[in-house]
Each structure stands twice: as structure tokens, then as C-alpha cells.
Motif scaffolding. Structure first.
Motif, PDB file in Angstrom:
ATOM      1  N   ASN A 237       0.815  -1.226   0.000  1.00 39.65           N
ATOM      2  CA  ASN A 237       0.000   0.000   0.000  1.00 39.65           C
ATOM      3  C   ASN A 237       0.843   1.269   0.000  1.00 39.65           C
ATOM      4  OD1 ASN A 237      -2.340  -1.501  -0.023  1.00 39.65           O
ATOM      5  ND2 ASN A 237      -2.592  -1.462   2.187  1.00 39.65           N
ATOM      6  N   TYR A 238       2.143   1.146  -0.194  1.00 34.46           N
ATOM      7  CA  TYR A 238       3.071   2.280  -0.298  1.00 34.46           C
ATOM      8  C   TYR A 238       3.076   3.168   0.941  1.00 34.46           C
ATOM      9  CZ  TYR A 238       2.309   0.973  -5.184  1.00 34.46           C
ATOM     10  OH  TYR A 238       2.173   0.271  -6.347  1.00 34.46           O
ATOM     11  N   MET A 239       2.779   2.622   2.106  1.00 33.62           N
ATOM     12  CA  MET A 239       2.672   3.419   3.335  1.00 33.62           C
ATOM     13  C   MET A 239       3.872   3.181   4.243  1.00 33.62           C
ATOM     14  SD  MET A 239      -0.003   3.227   6.501  1.00 33.62           S
ATOM     15  CE  MET A 239       0.848   1.826   7.212  1.00 33.62           C
ATOM     16  N   ILE A 240       4.403   4.297   4.773  1.00 33.43           N
ATOM     17  CA  ILE A 240       5.454   4.248   5.787  1.00 33.43           C
ATOM     18  C   ILE A 240       5.051   5.186   6.912  1.00 33.43           C
ATOM     19  CG2 ILE A 240       7.864   4.727   6.336  1.00 33.43           C
ATOM     20  CD1 ILE A 240       8.547   4.102   3.429  1.00 33.43           C
ATOM     21  N   VAL A 241       5.045   4.662   8.126  1.00 34.04           N
ATOM     22  CA  VAL A 241       4.764   5.472   9.325  1.00 34.04           C
ATOM     23  C   VAL A 241       6.068   5.571  10.095  1.00 34.04           C
ATOM     24  CG1 VAL A 241       3.443   5.639  11.447  1.00 34.04           C
ATOM     25  CG2 VAL A 241       2.405   4.588   9.423  1.00 34.04           C
ATOM     26  N   GLN A 242       6.549   6.798  10.285  1.00 35.73           N
ATOM     27  CA  GLN A 242       7.786   7.021  11.008  1.00 35.73           C
ATOM     28  C   GLN A 242       7.472   7.748  12.310  1.00 35.73           C
ATOM     29  OE1 GLN A 242      10.763   9.130   8.821  1.00 35.73           O
ATOM     30  NE2 GLN A 242      12.377   8.544  10.239  1.00 35.73           N
ATOM     31  N   VAL A 243       7.909   7.186  13.426  1.00 36.51           N
ATOM     32  CA  VAL A 243       7.658   7.751  14.738  1.00 36.51           C
ATOM     33  C   VAL A 243       8.778   8.728  15.069  1.00 36.51           C
ATOM     34  CG1 VAL A 243       7.325   7.199  17.173  1.00 36.51           C
ATOM     35  CG2 VAL A 243       6.428   5.662  15.424  1.00 36.51           C
ATOM     36  N   ILE A 244       8.385   9.946  15.466  1.00 37.68           N
ATOM     37  CA  ILE A 244       9.324  11.028  15.711  1.00 37.68           C
ATOM     38  C   ILE A 244       9.248  11.416  17.194  1.00 37.68           C
ATOM     39  CG2 ILE A 244      10.017  13.369  15.058  1.00 37.68           C
ATOM     40  CD1 ILE A 244      10.061  11.475  12.687  1.00 37.68           C
ATOM     41  N   GLY A 245      10.398  11.576  17.843  1.00 35.38           N
ATOM     42  CA  GLY A 245      10.430  11.889  19.254  1.00 35.38           C
ATOM     43  C   GLY A 245      10.847  13.311  19.583  1.00 35.38           C
ATOM     44  N   GLN A 246      11.189  14.110  18.596  1.00 38.37           N
ATOM     45  CA  GLN A 246      11.627  15.487  18.843  1.00 38.37           C
ATOM     46  C   GLN A 246      10.771  16.442  18.034  1.00 38.37           C
ATOM     47  OE1 GLN A 246      15.737  15.732  17.818  1.00 38.37           O
ATOM     48  NE2 GLN A 246      16.339  14.065  19.151  1.00 38.37           N
ATOM     49  N   GLU A 247      10.735  17.682  18.508  1.00 40.72           N
ATOM     50  CA  GLU A 247       9.984  18.729  17.786  1.00 40.72           C
ATOM     51  C   GLU A 247      10.687  19.087  16.497  1.00 40.72           C
ATOM     52  OE1 GLU A 247       7.036  20.182  18.301  1.00 40.72           O
ATOM     53  OE2 GLU A 247       6.728  18.857  19.973  1.00 40.72           O
TER      54      GLU A 247
END
Length: 120
Positions: free
Chosen positions: A110-120
Motif C-alpha cells: 500500500n506504499y505506506m510508511i509510518v515514522q515515529v518522531i520523538g523530537q519537535e
């Protein structure tokens, strides 16, 4: 008197093993101490930013891909995971809950990537 020495190839192998073990320990320590709790998740579809999800707000979002596929992302208690997917292999569902900086969920069909970010 006979002198017992270790052959040079064996010494080289021992040195390489020690260096690799040291690198693994240092890298693992750095990885574990530098991870921070996540603040947001950036969802990209086919390389384009589609959504930015605040992980402090419980929500459920359906992501639509260009090929007609869908992924349902759930955000709850600071964690994000894929609960449903139209892809045949469901690898994205089995990647589990992500809550730390650097976490990632990928659904290639489905061409989806979820990247979790910990900084502003």
C-alpha cells in the motif's frame, strides 16, 4: 624448548571477534540510551507526506493508498499501530505497537510508511 604460539590467522580472527563484540555492546548501549518517547507519527504514501498524527491524542485514522488499498492506524496511550490492512501479507499489522523515536511501520503493497518522531 618448544615455544607455543597462536597462528596469526587465529589471532586475527580473535581480534575481529573482540572488535565486533565491542562495537555491538557500544552500539546497543547508544541505541537504548538515546531513544526517547514519541511525540508524533508522520505517515507517507508513495513518498509524499499524507498525515502527521499527534501521539498524545487517541484516534483512529484510515489511510488510503493510490492503488486502492487501505490501512487503519490506531493511536492510543502514546502508541501507534496498524490494526487493519487490505494488503495480502499483513506484515504491517504484525510489526506491533510503536512508541519510541525511530519506530517504523511499513506496508509495501500500500506504499505506506509510518515514522515515529520523538523530537519537535
Amino acid at each position: 624448548m618448544k615455544q607455543t604460539t597462536i597462528p596469526s590467522k587465529r589471532r586475527d580472527l580473535i581480534l575481529v571477534i573482540i572488535l565486533l563484540a565491542l562495537a555491538a555492546v557500544l552500539g546497543g548501549g547508544y541505541y537504548l540510551t538515546r531513544r526517547t518517547p514519541a511525540l508524533r507519527a508522520e505517515v507517507t504514501i508513495d513518498g509524499d507526506l499524507a498525515e502527521v498524527l499527534d501521539l498524545s491524542k487517541d484516534q483512529e485514522v484510515t489511510i488510503h493508498s493510490p492503488n486502492g488499498g487501505t490501512n487503519v492506524l490506531v493511536v492510543q496511550n502514546g502508541e501507534i499501530w496498524c490494526s487493519e490492512a487490505s494488503c495480502p501479507d499483513k506484515v504491517c499489522i504484525h510489526q506491533g505497537k510503536q512508541s519510541m523515536d525511530g519506530g517504523i511501520i511499513v506496508c509495501l503493497p500500500n506504499y505506506m510508511i509510518v515514522q515515529v518522531i520523538g523530537q519537535e
